[in-house]
Design a protein around this motif. Sequence first.
Motif, PDB file in Angstrom:
ATOM      1  N   ASP A 316       0.831  -1.204   0.000  1.00  0.00           N
ATOM      2  CA  ASP A 316       0.000   0.000   0.000  1.00  0.00           C
ATOM      3  C   ASP A 316       0.869   1.258   0.000  1.00  0.00           C
ATOM      4  OD1 ASP A 316      -2.256  -1.552   0.019  1.00  0.00           O
ATOM      5  OD2 ASP A 316      -2.652  -1.314   2.168  1.00  0.00           O
ATOM      6  N   GLU A 317       1.946   1.228   0.777  1.00  0.00           N
ATOM      7  CA  GLU A 317       2.822   2.395   0.829  1.00  0.00           C
ATOM      8  C   GLU A 317       3.564   2.584  -0.486  1.00  0.00           C
ATOM      9  OE1 GLU A 317       5.027   5.713   2.479  1.00  0.00           O
ATOM     10  OE2 GLU A 317       3.021   4.838   2.644  1.00  0.00           O
ATOM     11  N   ARG A 318       4.000   1.494  -1.123  1.00  0.00           N
ATOM     12  CA  ARG A 318       4.652   1.617  -2.430  1.00  0.00           C
ATOM     13  C   ARG A 318       3.698   2.223  -3.452  1.00  0.00           C
ATOM     14  NH1 ARG A 318       6.706  -3.602  -1.338  1.00  0.00           N
ATOM     15  NH2 ARG A 318       5.347  -4.518  -2.918  1.00  0.00           N
ATOM     16  N   ARG A 319       2.449   1.802  -3.410  1.00  0.00           N
ATOM     17  CA  ARG A 319       1.471   2.366  -4.353  1.00  0.00           C
ATOM     18  C   ARG A 319       1.220   3.836  -4.051  1.00  0.00           C
ATOM     19  NH1 ARG A 319      -0.292  -3.013  -3.989  1.00  0.00           N
ATOM     20  NH2 ARG A 319      -1.485  -2.657  -2.084  1.00  0.00           N
ATOM     21  N   ARG A 320       1.192   4.201  -2.787  1.00  0.00           N
ATOM     22  CA  ARG A 320       1.019   5.614  -2.436  1.00  0.00           C
ATOM     23  C   ARG A 320       2.162   6.457  -2.988  1.00  0.00           C
ATOM     24  NH1 ARG A 320       2.621   9.624   0.884  1.00  0.00           N
ATOM     25  NH2 ARG A 320       4.363   8.385   1.685  1.00  0.00           N
ATOM     26  N   VAL A 321       3.399   5.984  -2.797  1.00  0.00           N
ATOM     27  CA  VAL A 321       4.559   6.724  -3.280  1.00  0.00           C
ATOM     28  C   VAL A 321       4.563   6.779  -4.799  1.00  0.00           C
ATOM     29  CG1 VAL A 321       7.075   6.683  -3.402  1.00  0.00           C
ATOM     30  CG2 VAL A 321       5.932   6.247  -1.218  1.00  0.00           C
ATOM     31  N   ASP A 322       4.241   5.679  -5.454  1.00  0.00           N
ATOM     32  CA  ASP A 322       4.196   5.662  -6.918  1.00  0.00           C
ATOM     33  C   ASP A 322       3.217   6.697  -7.466  1.00  0.00           C
ATOM     34  OD1 ASP A 322       6.094   3.683  -7.327  1.00  0.00           O
ATOM     35  OD2 ASP A 322       4.630   2.045  -7.302  1.00  0.00           O
ATOM     36  N   ALA A 323       2.147   6.957  -6.719  1.00  0.00           N
ATOM     37  CA  ALA A 323       1.105   7.873  -7.200  1.00  0.00           C
ATOM     38  C   ALA A 323       1.442   9.339  -6.964  1.00  0.00           C
ATOM     39  CB  ALA A 323      -0.224   7.536  -6.524  1.00  0.00           C
ATOM     40  N   LEU A 324       2.488   9.636  -6.206  1.00  0.00           N
ATOM     41  CA  LEU A 324       2.787  11.029  -5.876  1.00  0.00           C
ATOM     42  C   LEU A 324       3.229  11.829  -7.089  1.00  0.00           C
ATOM     43  CD1 LEU A 324       4.614  10.596  -2.452  1.00  0.00           C
ATOM     44  CD2 LEU A 324       2.310  11.488  -2.853  1.00  0.00           C
ATOM     45  N   GLU A 325       4.061  11.248  -7.923  1.00  0.00           N
ATOM     46  CA  GLU A 325       4.512  11.894  -9.161  1.00  0.00           C
ATOM     47  C   GLU A 325       5.056  10.794 -10.074  1.00  0.00           C
ATOM     48  OE1 GLU A 325       7.720  14.649  -8.497  1.00  0.00           O
ATOM     49  OE2 GLU A 325       8.655  13.388  -6.990  1.00  0.00           O
ATOM     50  N   GLY A 326       5.028  11.030 -11.339  1.00  0.00           N
ATOM     51  CA  GLY A 326       5.504  10.011 -12.265  1.00  0.00           C
ATOM     52  C   GLY A 326       6.997   9.786 -12.149  1.00  0.00           C
ATOM     53  N   LEU A 327       7.415   8.517 -12.202  1.00  0.00           N
ATOM     54  CA  LEU A 327       8.832   8.178 -12.194  1.00  0.00           C
ATOM     55  C   LEU A 327       9.151   7.494 -13.514  1.00  0.00           C
ATOM     56  CD1 LEU A 327      11.515   8.097 -10.604  1.00  0.00           C
ATOM     57  CD2 LEU A 327      10.839   5.834  -9.793  1.00  0.00           C
ATOM     58  N   ASP A 328       9.646   8.282 -14.472  1.00  0.00           N
ATOM     59  CA  ASP A 328       9.934   7.739 -15.798  1.00  0.00           C
ATOM     60  C   ASP A 328      11.231   6.943 -15.807  1.00  0.00           C
ATOM     61  OD1 ASP A 328       7.648   8.964 -16.797  1.00  0.00           O
ATOM     62  OD2 ASP A 328       8.735  10.820 -17.265  1.00  0.00           O
ATOM     63  N   GLU A 329      12.152   7.300 -14.919  1.00  0.00           N
ATOM     64  CA  GLU A 329      13.481   6.682 -14.941  1.00  0.00           C
ATOM     65  C   GLU A 329      13.505   5.441 -14.049  1.00  0.00           C
ATOM     66  OE1 GLU A 329      12.737   9.552 -13.504  1.00  0.00           O
ATOM     67  OE2 GLU A 329      13.846  11.238 -14.344  1.00  0.00           O
ATOM     68  N   VAL A 330      12.628   4.467 -14.336  1.00  0.00           N
ATOM     69  CA  VAL A 330      12.511   3.291 -13.474  1.00  0.00           C
ATOM     70  C   VAL A 330      13.812   2.492 -13.474  1.00  0.00           C
ATOM     71  CG1 VAL A 330      11.294   1.122 -13.075  1.00  0.00           C
ATOM     72  CG2 VAL A 330      10.018   3.177 -13.748  1.00  0.00           C
ATOM     73  N   GLU A 331      14.396   2.249 -14.632  1.00  0.00           N
ATOM     74  CA  GLU A 331      15.634   1.477 -14.685  1.00  0.00           C
ATOM     75  C   GLU A 331      16.776   2.217 -13.995  1.00  0.00           C
ATOM     76  OE1 GLU A 331      16.560   0.308 -18.649  1.00  0.00           O
ATOM     77  OE2 GLU A 331      14.729  -0.875 -18.908  1.00  0.00           O
ATOM     78  N   GLU A 332      16.820   3.535 -14.189  1.00  0.00           N
ATOM     79  CA  GLU A 332      17.858   4.322 -13.523  1.00  0.00           C
ATOM     80  C   GLU A 332      17.670   4.289 -12.009  1.00  0.00           C
ATOM     81  OE1 GLU A 332      18.103   8.302 -14.906  1.00  0.00           O
ATOM     82  OE2 GLU A 332      19.726   8.851 -13.552  1.00  0.00           O
ATOM     83  N   TRP A 333      16.418   4.365 -11.564  1.00  0.00           N
ATOM     84  CA  TRP A 333      16.139   4.280 -10.141  1.00  0.00           C
ATOM     85  C   TRP A 333      16.596   2.939  -9.571  1.00  0.00           C
ATOM     86  CZ3 TRP A 333      15.462   5.528  -5.397  1.00  0.00           C
ATOM     87  CH2 TRP A 333      14.836   4.647  -4.501  1.00  0.00           C
ATOM     88  N   GLN A 334      16.312   1.855 -10.264  1.00  0.00           N
ATOM     89  CA  GLN A 334      16.707   0.544  -9.764  1.00  0.00           C
ATOM     90  C   GLN A 334      18.224   0.410  -9.691  1.00  0.00           C
ATOM     91  OE1 GLN A 334      14.621  -2.092 -12.436  1.00  0.00           O
ATOM     92  NE2 GLN A 334      12.750  -2.074 -11.196  1.00  0.00           N
ATOM     93  N   LEU A 335      18.910   0.947 -10.680  1.00  0.00           N
ATOM     94  CA  LEU A 335      20.369   0.936 -10.646  1.00  0.00           C
ATOM     95  C   LEU A 335      20.898   1.761  -9.476  1.00  0.00           C
ATOM     96  CD1 LEU A 335      21.657   1.280 -14.334  1.00  0.00           C
ATOM     97  CD2 LEU A 335      22.392  -0.427 -12.639  1.00  0.00           C
ATOM     98  N   LEU A 336      20.351   2.950  -9.349  1.00  0.00           N
ATOM     99  CA  LEU A 336      20.801   3.843  -8.278  1.00  0.00           C
ATOM    100  C   LEU A 336      20.536   3.219  -6.914  1.00  0.00           C
ATOM    101  CD1 LEU A 336      21.907   6.688  -7.602  1.00  0.00           C
ATOM    102  CD2 LEU A 336      19.528   7.424  -7.447  1.00  0.00           C
ATOM    103  N   ALA A 337      19.326   2.680  -6.723  1.00  0.00           N
ATOM    104  CA  ALA A 337      18.951   2.113  -5.435  1.00  0.00           C
ATOM    105  C   ALA A 337      19.796   0.894  -5.083  1.00  0.00           C
ATOM    106  CB  ALA A 337      17.466   1.744  -5.441  1.00  0.00           C
ATOM    107  N   ALA A 338      20.264   0.179  -6.099  1.00  0.00           N
ATOM    108  CA  ALA A 338      21.110  -0.986  -5.864  1.00  0.00           C
ATOM    109  C   ALA A 338      22.528  -0.596  -5.491  1.00  0.00           C
ATOM    110  CB  ALA A 338      21.128  -1.888  -7.095  1.00  0.00           C
ATOM    111  N   HIS A 339      22.860   0.691  -5.609  1.00  0.00           N
ATOM    112  CA  HIS A 339      24.221   1.148  -5.342  1.00  0.00           C
ATOM    113  C   HIS A 339      24.334   1.945  -4.040  1.00  0.00           C
ATOM    114  CE1 HIS A 339      25.031  -0.212  -9.398  1.00  0.00           C
ATOM    115  NE2 HIS A 339      26.307  -0.057  -9.152  1.00  0.00           N
ATOM    116  N   TYR A 340      23.359   1.808  -3.173  1.00  0.00           N
ATOM    117  CA  TYR A 340      23.458   2.328  -1.805  1.00  0.00           C
ATOM    118  C   TYR A 340      23.055   1.219  -0.853  1.00  0.00           C
ATOM    119  CZ  TYR A 340      24.347   7.016  -3.405  1.00  0.00           C
ATOM    120  OH  TYR A 340      24.932   8.105  -3.985  1.00  0.00           O
TER     121      TYR A 340
END
Length: 360
Positions: A316-340
């Motif tokens: 539910d929280e992931r869906r709430r965050v997803d709805a706040l604003e569009g995230l077009d850079e999904v692959e970039e986000w996954q790469l970035l998140a995997a590097h912290y």
Amino acid sequence: MHTTMAAPSIPNLLSLRGGSRGGRGAGRGGSRRHGHASADAVIQDTDTDAAVSRLSAVGLGYLDDPYAGFFVSGPPTRRLPIINRGTYMRTRALDQVVGAFLAETRGQGPRQIISLGAGTDTRPFRALEWPHTDDLIYHELDFAETCRRKLHIVRSAPAMARQLEDVEAAESGSWSARPAKGPSEYHCHAGDLRDMPDRFAAAAGGMPASMRTDVPTLVLSECCLCYLTQRDSERVLSVFRDRMPRLAVVIYEPMPLDDAFGQVMVSNLRARSISMPSLERYRDVAGQEDRLRDAGFHAVGHATIKDAWERWVGGDERRRVDALEGLDEVEEWQLLAAHYVVVWGTKGGTWLAGLGQEAR
């Protein structure tokens, strides 16, 4: 007594997309010892970026933080969606670790949190309002300029002045206060973290008088130890390991650095005159965990920010965050998140053992 580097920043986020969008607060100065002044000021300036990003995330509904606005000068700046999500997840992940420590030490008497290179972090003011924190002793360590600025903000913002009572300030820049809601304590220690082992050793009992060695303690390094040399970071950890029998440590840093994306991160940091010398050794998850094992901690674990998003944040929280604003850079986000990574270890207790559990 204390620290280097203001901590809570994801340093490369602002440069991955060609620099920050919008203004940036003035640097707050730095240490003057051993020619570190310029490098320290640059790293301290990442805290300004972090404060602006925190306020952006709060303004868009990612985070609930009534104190974020007090630490930003000028009009709010809206960050890119990938920055807002990164700020949200860094805050959420570390709040979860802190919350787990507080929950698992409840009923054991006073508990203590020591935040290294805390900068303008608002976590102590939020944590002191959480349930079951009436016996919390919260310490922050940073340069004198940062401590004085934090005190000025607390005194000038009525909402914060009401929260903290009996404020006592020293000429060194250190100050302390008592939260209005109960017998907890807050201490802001001024100094350079690189000097801390020698200065603590010279103090009676090997620690500042306000810092307890007989209570469960969590040491938090949020993008702080990575700015120290390997030797200095090891010495800092040893100060607490050698004096506190019941100790947990949590470290948040970028990694791994050996792949292509990691090299881009390093290049972006270098372009901003930022180096992370301790990461030359602790370049991946295995290195980060071994660092704590070698320092005498057990029950070591880790979660990348990508892991934390997928396992610690409920659907539910992931869906709430997803709805706040569009995230077009999904692959970039996954790469970035995997590097912290958030890595933790304990000594003299089994706290944080439940962090591997998934949220629902």
